[in-house]
Design an enzyme around this catalytic site. Sequence first.
Site, PDB file in Angstrom:
ATOM      1  N   ARG A  69       3.123  -1.984 -26.166  1.00  0.00           N
ATOM      2  CA  ARG A  69       4.546  -1.646 -26.107  1.00  0.00           C
ATOM      3  C   ARG A  69       5.095  -1.633 -27.523  1.00  0.00           C
ATOM      4  O   ARG A  69       4.420  -1.996 -28.467  1.00  0.00           O
ATOM      5  CB  ARG A  69       5.330  -2.675 -25.280  1.00  0.00           C
ATOM      6  CG  ARG A  69       5.041  -2.683 -23.789  1.00  0.00           C
ATOM      7  CD  ARG A  69       5.437  -1.403 -23.085  1.00  0.00           C
ATOM      8  NE  ARG A  69       6.803  -0.976 -23.351  1.00  0.00           N
ATOM      9  CZ  ARG A  69       7.878  -1.498 -22.754  1.00  0.00           C
ATOM     10  NH1 ARG A  69       7.763  -2.474 -21.888  1.00  0.00           N
ATOM     11  NH2 ARG A  69       9.074  -1.035 -23.033  1.00  0.00           N
TER      12      ARG A  69
ATOM     13  N   LYS B  67      10.862  12.987 -19.669  1.00  0.00           N
ATOM     14  CA  LYS B  67       9.784  12.338 -18.930  1.00  0.00           C
ATOM     15  C   LYS B  67      10.200  10.974 -18.398  1.00  0.00           C
ATOM     16  O   LYS B  67       9.560  10.445 -17.495  1.00  0.00           O
ATOM     17  CB  LYS B  67       8.532  12.210 -19.793  1.00  0.00           C
ATOM     18  CG  LYS B  67       8.635  11.286 -20.973  1.00  0.00           C
ATOM     19  CD  LYS B  67       7.367  11.313 -21.811  1.00  0.00           C
ATOM     20  CE  LYS B  67       7.446  10.431 -23.046  1.00  0.00           C
ATOM     21  NZ  LYS B  67       7.599   9.015 -22.754  1.00  0.00           N
ATOM     22  N   ASP B  68      11.278  10.385 -18.943  1.00  0.00           N
ATOM     23  CA  ASP B  68      11.756   9.093 -18.472  1.00  0.00           C
ATOM     24  C   ASP B  68      12.739   9.206 -17.309  1.00  0.00           C
ATOM     25  O   ASP B  68      13.092   8.197 -16.697  1.00  0.00           O
ATOM     26  CB  ASP B  68      12.460   8.331 -19.609  1.00  0.00           C
ATOM     27  CG  ASP B  68      11.526   7.949 -20.739  1.00  0.00           C
ATOM     28  OD1 ASP B  68      10.318   7.800 -20.478  1.00  0.00           O
ATOM     29  OD2 ASP B  68      12.005   7.807 -21.883  1.00  0.00           O
TER      30      ASP B  68
ATOM     31  N   ARG C 117       3.446   0.356 -32.722  1.00  0.00           N
ATOM     32  CA  ARG C 117       2.189   0.837 -32.143  1.00  0.00           C
ATOM     33  C   ARG C 117       1.200   1.278 -33.222  1.00  0.00           C
ATOM     34  O   ARG C 117       0.032   0.905 -33.193  1.00  0.00           O
ATOM     35  CB  ARG C 117       2.472   1.979 -31.162  1.00  0.00           C
ATOM     36  CG  ARG C 117       3.324   1.536 -29.978  1.00  0.00           C
ATOM     37  CD  ARG C 117       3.485   2.634 -28.962  1.00  0.00           C
ATOM     38  NE  ARG C 117       4.474   2.254 -27.947  1.00  0.00           N
ATOM     39  CZ  ARG C 117       4.491   2.709 -26.716  1.00  0.00           C
ATOM     40  NH1 ARG C 117       3.578   3.571 -26.307  1.00  0.00           N
ATOM     41  NH2 ARG C 117       5.420   2.322 -25.867  1.00  0.00           N
TER      42      ARG C 117
ATOM     43  N   CYS D 207       1.942   9.436  -2.985  1.00  0.00           N
ATOM     44  CA  CYS D 207       0.899   9.122  -3.943  1.00  0.00           C
ATOM     45  C   CYS D 207       1.485   8.277  -5.062  1.00  0.00           C
ATOM     46  O   CYS D 207       2.539   8.608  -5.602  1.00  0.00           O
ATOM     47  CB  CYS D 207       0.347  10.438  -4.499  1.00  0.00           C
ATOM     48  SG  CYS D 207      -0.639  10.323  -5.980  1.00  0.00           S
TER      49      CYS D 207
ATOM     50  N   ARG E 262      -0.869   6.929 -16.989  1.00  0.00           N
ATOM     51  CA  ARG E 262      -1.399   8.301 -16.979  1.00  0.00           C
ATOM     52  C   ARG E 262      -2.394   8.497 -18.118  1.00  0.00           C
ATOM     53  O   ARG E 262      -3.496   9.026 -17.922  1.00  0.00           O
ATOM     54  CB  ARG E 262      -0.232   9.298 -17.132  1.00  0.00           C
ATOM     55  CG  ARG E 262      -0.688  10.735 -17.362  1.00  0.00           C
ATOM     56  CD  ARG E 262       0.490  11.622 -17.801  1.00  0.00           C
ATOM     57  NE  ARG E 262       1.118  11.147 -19.025  1.00  0.00           N
ATOM     58  CZ  ARG E 262       0.663  11.376 -20.251  1.00  0.00           C
ATOM     59  NH1 ARG E 262      -0.432  12.097 -20.424  1.00  0.00           N
ATOM     60  NH2 ARG E 262       1.310  10.914 -21.307  1.00  0.00           N
ATOM     61  N   ARG E 263      -2.002   8.085 -19.314  1.00  0.00           N
ATOM     62  CA  ARG E 263      -2.931   8.209 -20.439  1.00  0.00           C
ATOM     63  C   ARG E 263      -4.162   7.333 -20.232  1.00  0.00           C
ATOM     64  O   ARG E 263      -5.286   7.751 -20.516  1.00  0.00           O
ATOM     65  CB  ARG E 263      -2.230   7.824 -21.743  1.00  0.00           C
ATOM     66  CG  ARG E 263      -1.170   8.814 -22.185  1.00  0.00           C
ATOM     67  CD  ARG E 263      -0.560   8.414 -23.526  1.00  0.00           C
ATOM     68  NE  ARG E 263       0.507   9.338 -23.910  1.00  0.00           N
ATOM     69  CZ  ARG E 263       1.729   8.969 -24.270  1.00  0.00           C
ATOM     70  NH1 ARG E 263       2.038   7.678 -24.306  1.00  0.00           N
ATOM     71  NH2 ARG E 263       2.636   9.863 -24.610  1.00  0.00           N
TER      72      ARG E 263
END
Length: 338
Positions: free
Chosen positions: A165, A99-100, A171, A257, A147-148
């Site tokens: 972060r 995903k990165d 976290r 987009c 996104r989240r």
Amino acid sequence: MTGPTHPTADSTVDPAALPPVRVGTRRSRLATTQSGHVAEMIRQRLGREAVLVEVTTDGDRSQAAGTSLVGSSSTGVFVSALRDALLSGEVDVAVHSLKDVPTYPAEGIVVAAVPLREDPRDVVVARDGLTLGELPAGSVVGTGSPRRAAQLHALGLGLEVVGVRGNVDTRIGKVRSGAYDAVVLARAGLSRIDRLAEVTEVLDPLQVLPAPGQGALAVECRAGDELAAQLAVLEDAPTRAAVDAERAVLATLEGGCSAPIGALAEVVEGEDDEELWVRAVALSPDGTLTVRMSATGSPADAVGVGTRLGAEMLADGAGQLGQPGPAATTEADKVREA
């Protein structure tokens, strides 16, 4: 610089007698765990020794400084230093969370394998064992992902979504200390470091779609290096088809987009043969406007399925999500043959 090549898989050289494969990794616990998993696969399937080489990335440095990625372009921030090390010959293989990885190709580098994917869903770690729906309105929920954040807003639960972060410990520590009521993380990362016991809710993709490629790893090496062909034994074909479709949606939407984007694909048994199912969503940052669609097609045409789905989302208003208007308010859940 292309660096050294490696003997082919059918070489008469004993693999165990070859120099170790140097696997580049970020220094975090999650990254070294993921890279260690790939190194072990190399040992077992290629018969080669493999060693980890730690590389510090720009993403690691900004994370250590507490700089949030929300509101900035985070694509590739954890990837470039590992690729530089690969191209310079410092390492032979680079392992990334897929995903990165940017959707555009990197000159001189190939994704040689995408191993079997972990569960791609997002999860909640909340105080007192609560789910999102059980948190009182006004509860503080941390995430470093636009996104989240957009999808949390879209749930309409009245939560205060804030940036966060740091590594998993940092976290989750925000929840344990009482600074936040909950954080949202990727299930795959917690699974890989044996922290699933701390999850209080696994989010249904019908509510929160994961990032394209989430839960999957990209195993990169230099283009033209004979090691690339050998690494193909690490590949999981259904995972590759799914993430190729998801990333094709992302690549298409990125062309017109800048909205937060989620996508999830899976290969399922169809009536006659395997089918690829893809769901995707693009949202305004505050989650009030969405374009949500899905598509089906052949796993052999994964990129085509994702590309056409992304194009249809753009045609339905995904490119105008920052501008109020009829084109941006669709919630259609459309399925088409792609």
